[in-house]
Design an enzyme around this catalytic site. Structure first.
Site, PDB file in Angstrom:
ATOM      1  N   ARG A  62       8.012   5.929   1.891  1.00 43.92           N
ATOM      2  CA  ARG A  62       7.539   4.619   1.434  1.00 43.92           C
ATOM      3  C   ARG A  62       7.599   4.500  -0.086  1.00 43.92           C
ATOM      4  NH1 ARG A  62       2.168   1.575   3.659  1.00 43.92           N
ATOM      5  NH2 ARG A  62       3.376   1.826   5.590  1.00 43.92           N
ATOM      6  N   SER A 111      -4.076   5.948  -0.252  1.00 45.20           N
ATOM      7  CA  SER A 111      -5.424   5.634   0.210  1.00 45.20           C
ATOM      8  C   SER A 111      -6.343   6.782  -0.170  1.00 45.20           C
ATOM      9  CB  SER A 111      -5.436   5.433   1.727  1.00 45.20           C
ATOM     10  OG  SER A 111      -6.702   5.001   2.155  1.00 45.20           O
ATOM     11  N   GLU A 156       0.827  -1.203   0.000  1.00 46.42           N
ATOM     12  CA  GLU A 156       0.000   0.000   0.000  1.00 46.42           C
ATOM     13  C   GLU A 156       0.867   1.261   0.000  1.00 46.42           C
ATOM     14  OE1 GLU A 156      -2.782   2.598   2.988  1.00 46.42           O
ATOM     15  OE2 GLU A 156      -2.538   0.464   3.435  1.00 46.42           O
TER      16      GLU A 156
END
Length: 426
Positions: A391, A353, A350
């Protein structure tokens, strides 16, 4: 937060959603406290009216010289006041329980939200691009970062403890480049960029729907009674708290900010590298719009596409998944996650979002607008992570690595990297 009238009419539905989302709240208990609260309010109002009437009677009797009769009425007034004091205490208790439970009530979920227990039950909507096939043994981002001298996790741990890092030289430049690329992309699509507070009052997190359930994930500065935010969504939403706003055109906001997360409950998970860290940065999209489900659904697709377009500019393979009930937060009505291919995990991880909250967040934050009839209504709000770093550096380094150890820099980032086309080993 939902309308209590609506909750009364849909108790079973709300309890089912709470159970799906794993939220420990009893809707029957909420209704019971609400009924008691309303009964006490009604009794208190009746007694206050009686008090006013008794006061007038006493004044009239005193003017007429009927002091004995006035004294009798005064005793009744004293008893009335004693009961009002008792009611005040009982009402405060009922209000406390009512508000505590109301803050735990989840948002409803969209009809097309998959029902499931965890992220394993999320449903793939589309996949874009193909994972790379290496003809050599690829390295993970931590090893690549160390080889190039651009990611220093060991010193991050030395200075700040586990789940910390330093970005050095080109590592820092990549970190800033993806942020600026995201900001420029959003600016071209009508978003207003903002610098926002990162240290906020507790009510900002409560009103945005992050407290009370997310309190254990948030860093508190106890001496100042303030909290470090885990996303700029909190200050962006709170910016319009307790206001009547103009949403004839949806208000599109963006912020780049540092974010902080305690990662309670993640011990032993994703401990290597940059996947799960305490401090990170996000470029966040937030939209405040009219209370129109069709409009907010279109905007959800748009902000999701903004994040997809960024990944395509970064030349990274990804997939979009519809998030199931058990993987949703309390405040979310409908959610997509975007997962980017990470070779070291041999899986999608992920990275983004995207959520539509309908009026849940606006109710808690008291953000309203006037509709075409002049009636006050709560807004709809939406949010999306345009990019989160470091990330995003995981797939950026791992997918674009070459056999000689160099790392390809996507065309879209080069203007932010002084024209650099690749990272070469020192």
């Amino acid at each position: 937060m939902l309308d209590i009238k609506w909750i009364r009419q849909h108790q079973e539905t709300i309890q089912e959603v709470a159970d799906w989302k794993g939220i420990d709240v009893s809707i029957p208990d909420l209704i019971a406290w609400d009924e008691q609260r309303r009964r006490l309010l009604q009794e208190a109002e009746t007694l206050r009216n009686a008090r006013n009437d008794l006061s007038q009677q006493i004044s009239g009797l005193i003017r007429e010289g009927k002091r004995d009769a006035a004294a009798e009425i005064k005793e009744r007034a004293k008893e009335n006041n004693r009961r009002l004091e008792e009611l005040s205490s009982l009402l405060a208790e009922a209000e406390r329980h009512y508000r505590r439970l109301m803050l735990l009530v989840p948002n409803c979920v969209s009809p097309d939200t998959p029902v499931g227990r965890s992220d394993a039950d999320n449903v793939v909507v589309r996949t874009v691009g193909s994972p790379p096939c290496f003809d050599f043994e690829p390295k993970d981002h931590a090893a690549l970062g160390e080889m190039h001298g651009i990611v220093d996790i060991a010193r991050g741990v030395k200075v700040a403890g586990a789940r910390n890092y330093f970005l050095v030289g080109s590592g820092f430049s990549l970190h800033r480049a993806v942020q600026q690329l995201a900001l420029d992309l959003l600016a071209s699509r009508g978003f207003t960029a903002m610098e926002v507070p990162l240290l906020v009052r507790e009510d900002a997190l409560t009103n945005a729907g992050f407290f009370p359930l997310g309190q254990d994930q948030t860093f508190e500065l106890a001496a100042d009674r303030k909290w470090l935010v885990g996303t700029s969504e909190v200050p962006l939403i709170s910016y319009y708290g307790n206001e009547v706003v103009d949403v004839r055109h949806p208000m599109k906001l963006a912020a780049v900010s540092n974010c902080f997360r305690r990662e309670i409950g993640s011990a032993g998970k994703d401990v290597r590298g940059l996947y799960r860290v305490h401090q990170f940065a996000k470029v966040e999209q937030v939209i405040v719009c009219a209370n129109d489900p069709e409009l907010s659904e279109r905007l959800l697709q748009q902000i999701t596409q903004n994040a997809e377009d960024l990944l395509q500019l970064l030349e990274l393979p990804y997939r979009v998944v519809a998030v199931c009930t058990g993987d949703m937060s309390q405040k979310t009505y409908k959610q997509y996650d975007i997962e980017t291919w990470m070779p070291s995990r041999q899986a999608y991880g992920e990275t983004h979002s995207s959520s539509n909250l309908h009026d849940f967040q606006a109710r808690r934050s008291n953000i309203k607008y006037r509709d075409e009839n002049g009636e006050l209504r709560f807004c709809h709000t939406l949010n999306n992570t345009a990019v989160a770093t470091p990330r995003i550096l995981i797939p950026l380094l791992e997918v674009h690595q070459r056999q000689d150890g160099s790392i390809h820099i996507p065309q879209a980032l080069r203007k932010y990297m002084g024209g650099m086309k690749e990272l070469t080993l020192p």
